[in-house]
Design an enzyme around this catalytic site. Structure first.
Site, PDB file in Angstrom:
ATOM      1  CG  ASP A 136      -2.132  -0.865   1.112  1.00 45.38           C
ATOM      2  OD1 ASP A 136      -2.482  -1.262  -0.019  1.00 45.38           O
ATOM      3  OD2 ASP A 136      -2.722  -1.165   2.157  1.00 45.38           O
TER       4      ASP A 136
ATOM      5  CG  HIS B 171      23.029   6.191   9.101  1.00 41.59           C
ATOM      6  ND1 HIS B 171      23.842   6.824  10.005  1.00 41.59           N
ATOM      7  CD2 HIS B 171      22.027   7.047   8.821  1.00 41.59           C
ATOM      8  CE1 HIS B 171      23.351   8.024  10.259  1.00 41.59           C
ATOM      9  NE2 HIS B 171      22.254   8.185   9.563  1.00 41.59           N
TER      10      HIS B 171
ATOM     11  CE1 TYR C 246      -8.928  -0.124   0.831  1.00 45.32           C
ATOM     12  CE2 TYR C 246      -6.981   1.101   1.498  1.00 45.32           C
ATOM     13  CZ  TYR C 246      -7.967   0.179   1.783  1.00 45.32           C
ATOM     14  OH  TYR C 246      -8.021  -0.420   3.009  1.00 45.32           O
TER      15      TYR C 246
END
Length: 131
Positions: A21, A70, A127
């Site tokens: 998503d 990192h 959506y």
């Protein structure tokens, strides 16, 4: 969790629909920096390595990256969007860690990745809440 993936120098694989998503594909991790890059203009070279990582990616479809050894860096169209993407990325990293502990490097169906990403970000997106 995203920092752990960065410290392991691994991309975060797409394990589920929540990931799809927000990110179109795995969440990348930069290559490790060379000794010369670290000892040179470190901050500038960190940026150069990040830009290099995006050379084959669409930045609009990948709102974050992790610098090897990192940690995570995230962007958005504004500060609110960047923070939203950071929160989503952190949850995605946590779920991927758990998923991979249950089923190491489980691949997700490419069709399902495309469906979830394009229904939120594609030209005919439908959506979610409309702004």
């Amino acid at each position: 969790y995203a920092t752990s993936w960065a410290q392991a120098c691994l991309p975060i694989p797409v394990c589920g629909t929540t990931h799809a998503d927000y990110f179109h594909g795995e969440i990348p991790c930069t290559r490790s920096m060379t000794k010369a890059e670290i000892e040179g203009q470190y901050e500038k070279e960190t940026g150069t390595v990040i830009i290099e990582t995006f050379s084959d990616l669409d930045p609009a479809h990948t709102p974050g990256v992790r610098a090897s050894n990192h940690g995570p860096l995230t962007r958005g169209k504004d500060t609110h969007d960047a923070v939203h993407n950071s929160v989503a990325r952190e949850q995605i990293a946590k779920m991927a860690l758990i998923t991979n502990s249950l089923n190491p490097m489980m691949p997700m169906n490419d069709s399902l990745i495309e469906k979830h990403f394009s229904r939120k970000h594609g030209p005919g997106s439908y959506y979610g809440q409309k702004q």
